[in-house]
Design a protein around this motif. Structure first.
Motif, mmCIF file in Angstrom:
data_model
loop_
_atom_site.group_PDB
_atom_site.id
_atom_site.type_symbol
_atom_site.label_atom_id
_atom_site.label_comp_id
_atom_site.label_asym_id
_atom_site.label_seq_id
_atom_site.Cartn_x
_atom_site.Cartn_y
_atom_site.Cartn_z
ATOM 1 N N ASP A 54 0.843 -1.206 0.000
ATOM 2 C CA ASP A 54 0.000 0.000 0.000
ATOM 3 C C ASP A 54 0.874 1.251 0.000
ATOM 4 O OD1 ASP A 54 -2.392 -1.439 -0.014
ATOM 5 O OD2 ASP A 54 -2.518 -1.485 2.171
ATOM 6 N N ALA A 55 1.934 1.244 0.796
ATOM 7 C CA ALA A 55 2.846 2.393 0.832
ATOM 8 C C ALA A 55 3.564 2.550 -0.503
ATOM 9 C CB ALA A 55 3.850 2.236 1.967
ATOM 10 N N ALA A 56 3.970 1.449 -1.110
ATOM 11 C CA ALA A 56 4.636 1.507 -2.416
ATOM 12 C C ALA A 56 3.690 2.054 -3.475
ATOM 13 C CB ALA A 56 5.139 0.126 -2.816
ATOM 14 N N SER A 57 2.450 1.597 -3.450
ATOM 15 C CA SER A 57 1.449 2.084 -4.398
ATOM 16 C C SER A 57 1.175 3.570 -4.190
ATOM 17 C CB SER A 57 0.158 1.279 -4.246
ATOM 18 O OG SER A 57 -0.800 1.706 -5.174
ATOM 19 N N GLU A 58 1.086 3.967 -2.947
ATOM 20 C CA GLU A 58 0.874 5.381 -2.625
ATOM 21 C C GLU A 58 2.064 6.229 -3.079
ATOM 22 O OE1 GLU A 58 0.463 7.899 1.451
ATOM 23 O OE2 GLU A 58 -0.860 6.154 1.256
ATOM 24 N N TRP A 59 3.275 5.711 -2.912
ATOM 25 C CA TRP A 59 4.470 6.431 -3.332
ATOM 26 C C TRP A 59 4.478 6.614 -4.853
ATOM 27 C CZ3 TRP A 59 8.787 4.985 -6.300
ATOM 28 C CH2 TRP A 59 9.827 5.923 -6.298
ATOM 29 N N ILE A 60 4.070 5.577 -5.583
ATOM 30 C CA ILE A 60 3.972 5.673 -7.057
ATOM 31 C C ILE A 60 2.883 6.681 -7.416
ATOM 32 C CG2 ILE A 60 3.311 4.434 -9.162
ATOM 33 C CD1 ILE A 60 5.934 3.356 -8.365
ATOM 34 N N GLY A 61 1.791 6.657 -6.671
ATOM 35 C CA GLY A 61 0.699 7.604 -6.890
ATOM 36 C C GLY A 61 0.004 7.422 -8.225
ATOM 37 N N ASP A 62 -0.425 8.523 -8.792
ATOM 38 C CA ASP A 62 -1.180 8.509 -10.049
ATOM 39 C C ASP A 62 -0.271 8.623 -11.265
ATOM 40 O OD1 ASP A 62 -3.491 8.374 -8.575
ATOM 41 O OD2 ASP A 62 -3.860 10.526 -8.636
ATOM 42 N N ARG A 63 1.021 8.473 -11.068
ATOM 43 C CA ARG A 63 1.958 8.659 -12.172
ATOM 44 C C ARG A 63 1.662 7.693 -13.309
ATOM 45 N NH1 ARG A 63 7.277 8.527 -8.574
ATOM 46 N NH2 ARG A 63 8.270 7.957 -10.536
ATOM 47 N N ASP A 64 1.487 8.257 -14.475
ATOM 48 C CA ASP A 64 1.368 7.464 -15.689
ATOM 49 C C ASP A 64 2.672 7.639 -16.449
ATOM 50 O OD1 ASP A 64 -1.163 6.315 -15.444
ATOM 51 O OD2 ASP A 64 -2.150 8.137 -16.136
ATOM 52 N N ASP A 65 2.771 7.063 -17.599
ATOM 53 C CA ASP A 65 4.003 7.147 -18.386
ATOM 54 C C ASP A 65 5.194 6.707 -17.556
ATOM 55 O OD1 ASP A 65 2.471 8.067 -20.474
ATOM 56 O OD2 ASP A 65 2.790 10.164 -19.983
ATOM 57 N N ILE A 66 5.073 5.496 -17.015
ATOM 58 C CA ILE A 66 6.080 4.988 -16.089
ATOM 59 C C ILE A 66 6.304 3.492 -16.332
ATOM 60 C CG2 ILE A 66 4.385 4.510 -14.287
ATOM 61 C CD1 ILE A 66 6.409 5.402 -12.220
ATOM 62 N N VAL A 67 7.543 3.080 -16.181
ATOM 63 C CA VAL A 67 7.913 1.668 -16.169
ATOM 64 C C VAL A 67 8.376 1.370 -14.750
ATOM 65 C CG1 VAL A 67 9.531 -0.078 -17.020
ATOM 66 C CG2 VAL A 67 8.622 1.642 -18.598
ATOM 67 N N ILE A 68 7.758 0.379 -14.127
ATOM 68 C CA ILE A 68 8.093 0.014 -12.757
ATOM 69 C C ILE A 68 8.812 -1.327 -12.781
ATOM 70 C CG2 ILE A 68 7.198 -0.444 -10.437
ATOM 71 C CD1 ILE A 68 4.590 1.039 -11.455
ATOM 72 N N ASP A 69 10.059 -1.325 -12.335
ATOM 73 C CA ASP A 69 10.885 -2.530 -12.315
ATOM 74 C C ASP A 69 10.959 -3.073 -10.893
ATOM 75 O OD1 ASP A 69 13.246 -4.234 -12.128
ATOM 76 O OD2 ASP A 69 14.433 -2.432 -11.826
ATOM 77 N N SER A 70 10.483 -4.316 -10.706
ATOM 78 C CA SER A 70 10.592 -4.991 -9.410
ATOM 79 C C SER A 70 9.948 -6.365 -9.511
ATOM 80 C CB SER A 70 9.863 -4.205 -8.320
ATOM 81 O OG SER A 70 9.804 -4.950 -7.110
ATOM 82 N N HIS A 71 10.421 -7.283 -8.699
ATOM 83 C CA HIS A 71 9.763 -8.586 -8.617
ATOM 84 C C HIS A 71 8.381 -8.462 -7.973
ATOM 85 C CE1 HIS A 71 11.534 -8.144 -4.637
ATOM 86 N NE2 HIS A 71 10.760 -9.125 -4.210
ATOM 87 N N LEU A 72 8.048 -7.271 -7.508
ATOM 88 C CA LEU A 72 6.732 -7.001 -6.918
ATOM 89 C C LEU A 72 5.857 -6.111 -7.806
ATOM 90 C CD1 LEU A 72 8.065 -6.209 -3.343
ATOM 91 C CD2 LEU A 72 6.947 -8.330 -4.088
ATOM 92 N N ALA A 73 6.374 -5.660 -8.929
ATOM 93 C CA ALA A 73 5.670 -4.677 -9.761
ATOM 94 C C ALA A 73 4.295 -5.153 -10.212
ATOM 95 C CB ALA A 73 6.531 -4.309 -10.978
ATOM 96 N N HIS A 74 4.129 -6.436 -10.374
ATOM 97 C CA HIS A 74 2.836 -6.964 -10.833
ATOM 98 C C HIS A 74 1.745 -6.840 -9.770
ATOM 99 C CE1 HIS A 74 4.877 -10.302 -8.846
ATOM 100 N NE2 HIS A 74 3.684 -10.845 -8.637
ATOM 101 N N HIS A 75 2.121 -6.499 -8.548
ATOM 102 C CA HIS A 75 1.134 -6.278 -7.488
ATOM 103 C C HIS A 75 0.565 -4.860 -7.523
ATOM 104 C CE1 HIS A 75 1.717 -10.110 -5.527
ATOM 105 N NE2 HIS A 75 3.025 -9.913 -5.511
#
Length: 168
Positions: A54-75
């Protein structure tokens, strides 16, 4: 557009996204998790952190035009999910070479053989949004080009094309 690049640790996500030629912002989520304290606690036994999604999602926020790299990114919310795959025996060797313990490397290899991250990605986003890339024998540059083709909409979804069940 929001693209998640995920896969078992050691499949080449960070290496490929570091050389990705895109106008999208590339975020290496694992770095942010540690730097911004986006975790609930430290798991001493596994020498890792328990991530607060939830904190990671909140940190990402509403940002579009983004590539998120992580073994958790699919969450996290994403329009497209790229799952990098690597033969379990090669993956285990890579992880040991970079300092992972043998038990952790074996656990990750088994997870790869069982399609754990791919299954989670399909469950969360649907097969029509998941793009599987077999990265075992490809250079990081070739993997980056495959990711770019997903970003550009030039590649069809491909969940379920790679199988390592014979590893078990």
């Amino acid at each position: 557009m929001r693209v998640a690049v995920t896969g078992t640790p050691g499949t080449g996500k960070t290496t490929a996204t570091e050389i990705l030629d895109t106008d999208l912002d590339v975020v290496h989520l694992n770095e942010a998790i540690r730097e911004k304290g986006l975790y609930e606690r430290v798991d001493e036994e596994r020498d890792s952190v328990v991530v607060d999604l939830d904190a990671a999602s909140e940190w990402i926020g509403d940002r579009d035009d983004i590539v998120i790299d992580s073994h958790l990114a699919h969450h996290l919310d994403a329009d497209r999910v790229v799952v990098l795959r690597c033969r379990p025996d090669v993956l285990e060797e890579r992880l040991i070479e970079r300092g992972e313990g043998e038990a952790s490397a074996a656990e990750n290899a088994e997870s790869e053989a069982l399609d754990v991250i791919l299954s989670e990605a399909v469950d969360a986003h649907g097969a029509e949004s998941v793009y599987e890339i077999e990265a075992t024998e490809r250079t990081p540059g070739d993997v980056a080009l495959e990711i770019q083709s997903v970003v550009d909409g030039e590649r069809e979804p491909s969940a379920g094309e790679v199988s390592y069940i014979d590893y078990l």
